[in-house]
Design a protein around this motif. Structure first.
Motif, PDB file in Angstrom:
ATOM      1  N   VAL A 122       0.827  -1.217   0.000  1.00 40.69           N
ATOM      2  CA  VAL A 122       0.000   0.000   0.000  1.00 40.69           C
ATOM      3  C   VAL A 122       0.857   1.261   0.000  1.00 40.69           C
ATOM      4  O   VAL A 122       0.550   2.238  -0.699  1.00 40.69           O
ATOM      5  CB  VAL A 122      -0.922  -0.014   1.255  1.00 40.69           C
ATOM      6  N   GLY A 123       1.938   1.268   0.780  1.00 36.85           N
ATOM      7  CA  GLY A 123       2.784   2.458   0.876  1.00 36.85           C
ATOM      8  C   GLY A 123       2.132   3.547   1.697  1.00 36.85           C
ATOM      9  O   GLY A 123       1.213   3.291   2.479  1.00 36.85           O
ATOM     10  N   ASN A 124       2.605   4.788   1.469  1.00 36.01           N
ATOM     11  CA  ASN A 124       2.177   5.912   2.311  1.00 36.01           C
ATOM     12  C   ASN A 124       0.985   6.646   1.697  1.00 36.01           C
ATOM     13  O   ASN A 124       1.078   7.809   1.343  1.00 36.01           O
ATOM     14  CB  ASN A 124       3.387   6.842   2.488  1.00 36.01           C
ATOM     15  N   GLU A 125      -0.115   5.945   1.536  1.00 36.52           N
ATOM     16  CA  GLU A 125      -1.311   6.531   0.917  1.00 36.52           C
ATOM     17  C   GLU A 125      -2.544   6.056   1.674  1.00 36.52           C
ATOM     18  O   GLU A 125      -2.530   4.974   2.248  1.00 36.52           O
ATOM     19  CB  GLU A 125      -1.516   5.999  -0.508  1.00 36.52           C
ATOM     20  N   PRO A 126      -3.628   6.839   1.601  1.00 39.96           N
ATOM     21  CA  PRO A 126      -4.887   6.306   2.133  1.00 39.96           C
ATOM     22  C   PRO A 126      -5.318   5.116   1.277  1.00 39.96           C
ATOM     23  O   PRO A 126      -5.017   5.084   0.074  1.00 39.96           O
ATOM     24  CB  PRO A 126      -5.869   7.468   1.986  1.00 39.96           C
ATOM     25  N   PHE A 127      -5.992   4.161   1.884  1.00 42.03           N
ATOM     26  CA  PHE A 127      -6.349   2.950   1.140  1.00 42.03           C
ATOM     27  C   PHE A 127      -7.670   2.379   1.667  1.00 42.03           C
ATOM     28  O   PHE A 127      -8.088   2.681   2.785  1.00 42.03           O
ATOM     29  CB  PHE A 127      -5.232   1.893   1.227  1.00 42.03           C
ATOM     30  N   ALA A 128      -8.286   1.573   0.813  1.00 39.77           N
ATOM     31  CA  ALA A 128      -9.518   0.888   1.215  1.00 39.77           C
ATOM     32  C   ALA A 128      -9.162  -0.502   1.725  1.00 39.77           C
ATOM     33  O   ALA A 128      -8.154  -1.082   1.324  1.00 39.77           O
ATOM     34  CB  ALA A 128     -10.455   0.781   0.021  1.00 39.77           C
ATOM     35  N   VAL A 129      -9.990  -1.036   2.616  1.00 44.43           N
ATOM     36  CA  VAL A 129      -9.848  -2.425   3.064  1.00 44.43           C
ATOM     37  C   VAL A 129     -11.194  -3.122   2.879  1.00 44.43           C
ATOM     38  O   VAL A 129     -12.228  -2.584   3.289  1.00 44.43           O
ATOM     39  CB  VAL A 129      -9.441  -2.510   4.554  1.00 44.43           C
ATOM     40  N   VAL A 130     -11.152  -4.270   2.235  1.00 48.99           N
ATOM     41  CA  VAL A 130     -12.372  -5.078   2.072  1.00 48.99           C
ATOM     42  C   VAL A 130     -12.125  -6.458   2.670  1.00 48.99           C
ATOM     43  O   VAL A 130     -11.155  -7.132   2.304  1.00 48.99           O
ATOM     44  CB  VAL A 130     -12.756  -5.220   0.581  1.00 48.99           C
ATOM     45  N   LEU A 131     -12.975  -6.854   3.608  1.00 44.27           N
ATOM     46  CA  LEU A 131     -12.954  -8.248   4.080  1.00 44.27           C
ATOM     47  C   LEU A 131     -13.969  -8.995   3.233  1.00 44.27           C
ATOM     48  O   LEU A 131     -15.183  -8.764   3.343  1.00 44.27           O
ATOM     49  CB  LEU A 131     -13.318  -8.319   5.568  1.00 44.27           C
ATOM     50  N   ALA A 132     -13.445  -9.855   2.376  1.00 46.68           N
ATOM     51  CA  ALA A 132     -14.305 -10.455   1.352  1.00 46.68           C
ATOM     52  C   ALA A 132     -15.391 -11.344   1.948  1.00 46.68           C
ATOM     53  O   ALA A 132     -16.403 -11.610   1.292  1.00 46.68           O
ATOM     54  CB  ALA A 132     -13.454 -11.236   0.365  1.00 46.68           C
ATOM     55  N   ASP A 133     -15.196 -11.781   3.197  1.00 47.16           N
ATOM     56  CA  ASP A 133     -16.250 -12.636   3.764  1.00 47.16           C
ATOM     57  C   ASP A 133     -17.452 -11.817   4.230  1.00 47.16           C
ATOM     58  O   ASP A 133     -18.492 -12.380   4.546  1.00 47.16           O
ATOM     59  CB  ASP A 133     -15.717 -13.573   4.861  1.00 47.16           C
ATOM     60  N   ASP A 134     -17.330 -10.488   4.276  1.00 49.29           N
ATOM     61  CA  ASP A 134     -18.520  -9.642   4.414  1.00 49.29           C
ATOM     62  C   ASP A 134     -18.931  -9.261   2.995  1.00 49.29           C
ATOM     63  O   ASP A 134     -18.278  -8.445   2.344  1.00 49.29           O
ATOM     64  CB  ASP A 134     -18.205  -8.380   5.228  1.00 49.29           C
TER      65      ASP A 134
END
Ligand code: UTP
Length: 275
Positions: A122-134
């Protein structure tokens, strides 16, 4: 700092013990709802939010994930020109338009640790996180991640998706409380991982969608194991929340907990009816 979110992190290293024996050799994220693996739904959601860089935290026994998001020449040769070919259009389009990178979590020390493992991607940036089981679906409009990106663009801080749950279920979720900003937004002041109902600060539960600012990595490095001996993202987010930098967003749409058998069956029925 007004950086755009261009990457989505998918922590997918967990053991998926609630689905044993199915998850003995198959990653939980590859279990299909109808004909599509859970992770593909997650990737499609990120893609529909304008994200094309997918970063996946995997672990031992998860190679099927890498194979899924790659060409399969033999198979494609077999079915090209037949009626089955159209079944591959969706995944083919994903492979052509998105990039995938992977890193392995060597020890499964919890979701917070899995996210920290993803820092290298990801590095030094804002990022999204998705938990695929949701598994999320919003038949009436924008996908949940797109809705959250709008909130992020306005407030430029971490955003967690929350849902009202029955009070007796608080011990399955991270639960938040804070100052109500609008009908759908709460400025988070407190969050607790899996509290018993009597200790829960509200019935607003965090589900598997986050937008995180990159300072979360430094916080995670200092975060001690919490509930269940795991490094919890909730504990790290509480540090950001103390600075007023976490917003909880009540999303529009449906969410299925496909990490549980009941939720998985519900999702299967829902998507079958929708099809
Ligand atoms: P869960 O606790 O729901 O997943 O973690 P699990 O541990 O795989 O499932 P059960 O409880 O044993 O059935 C939520 C998400 O965080 C990831 C999981 O893959 C899942 O997407 N995770 C969890 C990791 O990547 N690493 C970890 O160490 C723990």
């Amino acid at each position: 700092m007004n950086k755009k979110v261009t990457k989505c992190l998918f922590p997918a290293a967990g053991y998926g013990t609630r689905f044993l024996p199915a998850t003995k050799a198959i990653p939980k994220e590859m279990l299909p709802v109808l004909t599509k693996p859970l992770l593909q739904y997650g990737v499609e959601e990120a893609q529909s939010a304008g994200i094309t860089t997918m970063a996946i935290v995997t672990g031992r026994g998860k190679r099927a994930i890498e194979d899924h998001f790659d060409r399969s020449y033999e198979l494609e040769n077999q079915i090209n020109g037949t009626s089955k070919e159209q079944l591959m259009f969706g995944i083919r389009e994903i492979i052509e338009t998105c990039t995938f990178s992977y890193t392995r979590q060597v020890e499964m020390k919890g979701l917070g640790h899995a996210i920290l493992t993803g820092e290298t991607l990801v590095g030094n940036e804002p990022f999204a996180v998705v938990l695929a089981d949701d598994l999320c679906d919003n038949a009436d409009g924008d996908a949940v991640l797109s809705q959250m990106l709008e909130v992020y663009e306005k407030y430029q801080c971490s955003v967690v998706a929350v849902e009202e749950i029955p009070m007796q279920d608080t011990n399955k979720y991270g639960v938040i409380a804070g100052e109500v900003m609008t009908d759908s937004l709460v400025r988070v002041e407190n969050m607790v991982e899996k509290p018993e109902p009597k200790d829960a600060p509200s019935n607003l539960a965090i589900i598997g969608r986050y937008i995180l600012t990159p300072d979360i990595f430094d916080i995670l490095r200092e975060t001690k194991p919490g509930k269940g001996g795991e490094i919890q993202i909730t504990d790290a987010l509480l540090e950001q929340a103390k600075q007023g930098k976490v917003i909880a967003y009540k999303f529009k749409g449906k969410r299925f907990d496909c990490g549980s058998v009941d939720g998985f069956v519900e999702a299967t029925n829902y998507f079958y009816e929708e099809k």
